[in-house]
Design a protein around this motif. Sequence first.
Motif, PDB file in Angstrom:
ATOM      1  N   ALA A 140     -81.037  78.039   0.266  1.00 26.64           N
ATOM      2  CA  ALA A 140     -79.593  78.019  -0.035  1.00 26.64           C
ATOM      3  C   ALA A 140     -79.209  79.254  -0.837  1.00 26.64           C
ATOM      4  N   GLY A 141     -79.834  80.384  -0.513  1.00 21.97           N
ATOM      5  CA  GLY A 141     -79.513  81.646  -1.189  1.00 21.97           C
ATOM      6  C   GLY A 141     -78.448  82.425  -0.426  1.00 21.97           C
ATOM      7  N   GLY A 142     -78.414  83.738  -0.664  1.00 23.18           N
ATOM      8  CA  GLY A 142     -77.386  84.586  -0.060  1.00 23.18           C
ATOM      9  C   GLY A 142     -77.378  84.533   1.458  1.00 23.18           C
ATOM     10  N   ALA A 143     -78.562  84.527   2.060  1.00 28.13           N
ATOM     11  CA  ALA A 143     -78.641  84.538   3.526  1.00 28.13           C
ATOM     12  C   ALA A 143     -78.089  83.239   4.101  1.00 28.13           C
ATOM     13  N   ALA A 144     -78.493  82.095   3.515  1.00 27.51           N
ATOM     14  CA  ALA A 144     -78.000  80.801   3.995  1.00 27.51           C
ATOM     15  C   ALA A 144     -76.478  80.732   3.857  1.00 27.51           C
ATOM     16  N   HIS A 145     -75.949  81.196   2.718  1.00 35.54           N
ATOM     17  CA  HIS A 145     -74.494  81.191   2.526  1.00 35.54           C
ATOM     18  C   HIS A 145     -73.785  82.007   3.600  1.00 35.54           C
ATOM     19  N   GLY A 146     -74.388  83.168   3.927  1.00 40.00           N
ATOM     20  CA  GLY A 146     -73.736  84.081   4.857  1.00 40.00           C
ATOM     21  C   GLY A 146     -73.695  83.589   6.290  1.00 40.00           C
ATOM     22  N   VAL A 147     -74.630  82.723   6.673  1.00 38.24           N
ATOM     23  CA  VAL A 147     -74.717  82.357   8.093  1.00 38.24           C
ATOM     24  C   VAL A 147     -74.147  80.976   8.428  1.00 38.24           C
ATOM     25  N   LEU A 148     -73.942  80.145   7.431  1.00 35.36           N
ATOM     26  CA  LEU A 148     -73.633  78.743   7.728  1.00 35.36           C
ATOM     27  C   LEU A 148     -72.440  78.539   8.642  1.00 35.36           C
ATOM     28  N   ASN A 149     -71.350  79.248   8.350  1.00 35.24           N
ATOM     29  CA  ASN A 149     -70.156  78.987   9.147  1.00 35.24           C
ATOM     30  C   ASN A 149     -70.240  79.522  10.570  1.00 35.24           C
ATOM     31  N   SER A 150     -71.275  80.329  10.844  1.00 37.90           N
ATOM     32  CA  SER A 150     -71.441  80.806  12.222  1.00 37.90           C
ATOM     33  C   SER A 150     -72.080  79.722  13.084  1.00 37.90           C
ATOM     34  N   LEU A 151     -72.506  78.615  12.467  1.00 39.80           N
ATOM     35  CA  LEU A 151     -73.178  77.561  13.215  1.00 39.80           C
ATOM     36  C   LEU A 151     -72.205  76.471  13.664  1.00 39.80           C
ATOM     37  N   VAL A 152     -70.920  76.811  13.681  1.00 36.88           N
ATOM     38  CA  VAL A 152     -69.893  75.866  14.117  1.00 36.88           C
ATOM     39  C   VAL A 152     -70.200  75.422  15.549  1.00 36.88           C
ATOM     40  N   GLY A 153     -70.001  74.132  15.805  1.00 36.80           N
ATOM     41  CA  GLY A 153     -70.330  73.581  17.124  1.00 36.80           C
ATOM     42  C   GLY A 153     -71.628  72.779  17.094  1.00 36.80           C
ATOM     43  N   ALA A 154     -72.408  72.961  16.001  1.00 37.84           N
ATOM     44  CA  ALA A 154     -73.649  72.183  15.873  1.00 37.84           C
ATOM     45  C   ALA A 154     -73.302  70.698  15.713  1.00 37.84           C
ATOM     46  N   LYS A 155     -74.235  69.827  16.113  1.00 41.63           N
ATOM     47  CA  LYS A 155     -74.003  68.383  15.951  1.00 41.63           C
ATOM     48  C   LYS A 155     -74.103  68.004  14.476  1.00 41.63           C
ATOM     49  N   SER A 156     -75.131  68.527  13.817  1.00 41.93           N
ATOM     50  CA  SER A 156     -75.303  68.242  12.387  1.00 41.93           C
ATOM     51  C   SER A 156     -76.027  69.405  11.715  1.00 41.93           C
ATOM     52  N   ILE A 157     -75.795  69.534  10.411  1.00 42.38           N
ATOM     53  CA  ILE A 157     -76.535  70.540   9.642  1.00 42.38           C
ATOM     54  C   ILE A 157     -77.102  69.881   8.393  1.00 42.38           C
TER      55      ILE A 157
END
Length: 279
Positions: A140-157
Motif C-alpha cells: 500500500a505504498g506509492g506504487a499501489a496508490h498510483g495504480v489502483l484506479n486504473s483497475l476499474v472494471g475489476a470484480k473485486s479488489i
Amino acid sequence: MTDKYAKPFNGLDRYAVVGNPIAHSKSPLIHEAFAKQTNQDISYERILAPLDGFEATVRGLIAKGYKGANVTVPFKFEAYKICDSLTTRVVSSGSGAVNTLINIDGKILGDNTDGVGLRSDIEQNLKFPIADKNILILGAGGAAHGVLNSLVGAKSITIANRTSEKALQLVMSISDINDVRAKMFDELDVPYDLIINATSTGLTDTALPISNIIFAQGCLAYDMMYGRETPFMRQARENGAQVADGLGMLVEQAAEAFYIWRGVRPETQSVIQQIRSLA
Ligand code: NDP
C-alpha cells in the motif's frame, strides 16, 4: 548528479528522472530509445536527489529550463505536494502520488502514468483482461496508490499490507470500484485471478508471509519489480501461476510520460525487448 547517459545541453529539450537511489534506473535508456524511434531531440538524465532535498532539486531543474521529469522511489508523495496543478487523472484517483512532472512556463503540472502503464502491460502485452477479475494487491505504498484506479472494471479488489492502517487508507481512497477490502497477509485464504506484488520486498529478496492458496488456477502473478525473479515470483511459479515482472509496466508508463511531454506516442514492444536483452 549526471551520468554517462546525460548529453551536453546543445539546445536539446532536457528531461530527467529524480530518485534516491537512482543509479539502477533504466528510464534514460527507455527515453533514449523512444527519442531515437520518434526523431525527437531530447536529453534525459538520472538525477540523485538527497532524501531531504527533493523539492530543491526539482526547483533547480525548473530554473535551468528542464521541460519535465519523472519521479521515482521514494519521492512520489512529495512530488504531489510540490505541484502547482494536477491532472484530472491524479485528482480523481485520490492517490496523492505523482510520477511525471511537466514544466509549463515555470509552473509544475503533476501527472501519474503508473496506472496506465500497469493496465497496458497486463491487458495489451500479457493479454490478460482485468474486467470481472478478483484482484489482490500486496502493498500500500506509492506504487499501489498510483495504480489502483486504473483497475476499474475489476470484480473485486483486496489490498493486503504489512501496516494495516495504510491498506485501510488506500481502501478509503477508492471510489470507482464497489467491492474493495483490506486484509492482513495472514488473512488471505481464498484464490485470486490476478495478484499484483506492489511491495518493495523484491529489492531485498524478502519472501512475503502469504499462503499458496491465493494462486487460483490460470491466475496471473505480477511483480512490479523487474530485473530478476523475486521470492514472490518464485512462489507463484511453483504454484502454477503465469508470472510477469514489471519491466513492461516501466516501459508503458514511460511511453505515456513521453507522449505527455512530446505529443508523440512511441512503439513499446521493441523497447521492452531491447531493455530486457540488456538485463
Ligand atoms: P514504497 O516504499 O512507497 O512502498 C513499499 C511497500 O512495500 C509498502 O507497502 C511496504 O509496507 C511494503 N514492504 C516493504 N518491506 C516489506 C516487508 N519486508 N514485508 C512486507 N511488506 C513490505 O515503494 P513503492 O510503492 O513506490 O514501490 C514498490 C515497488 O514497486 C518497488 O519495488 C518499485 O521498484 C516498484 N515499482 C515499479 C514500477 C514499474 O514501472 N515497474 C513503478 C513503481 C514502482 P509498509 O506500508 O508496511 O511499510
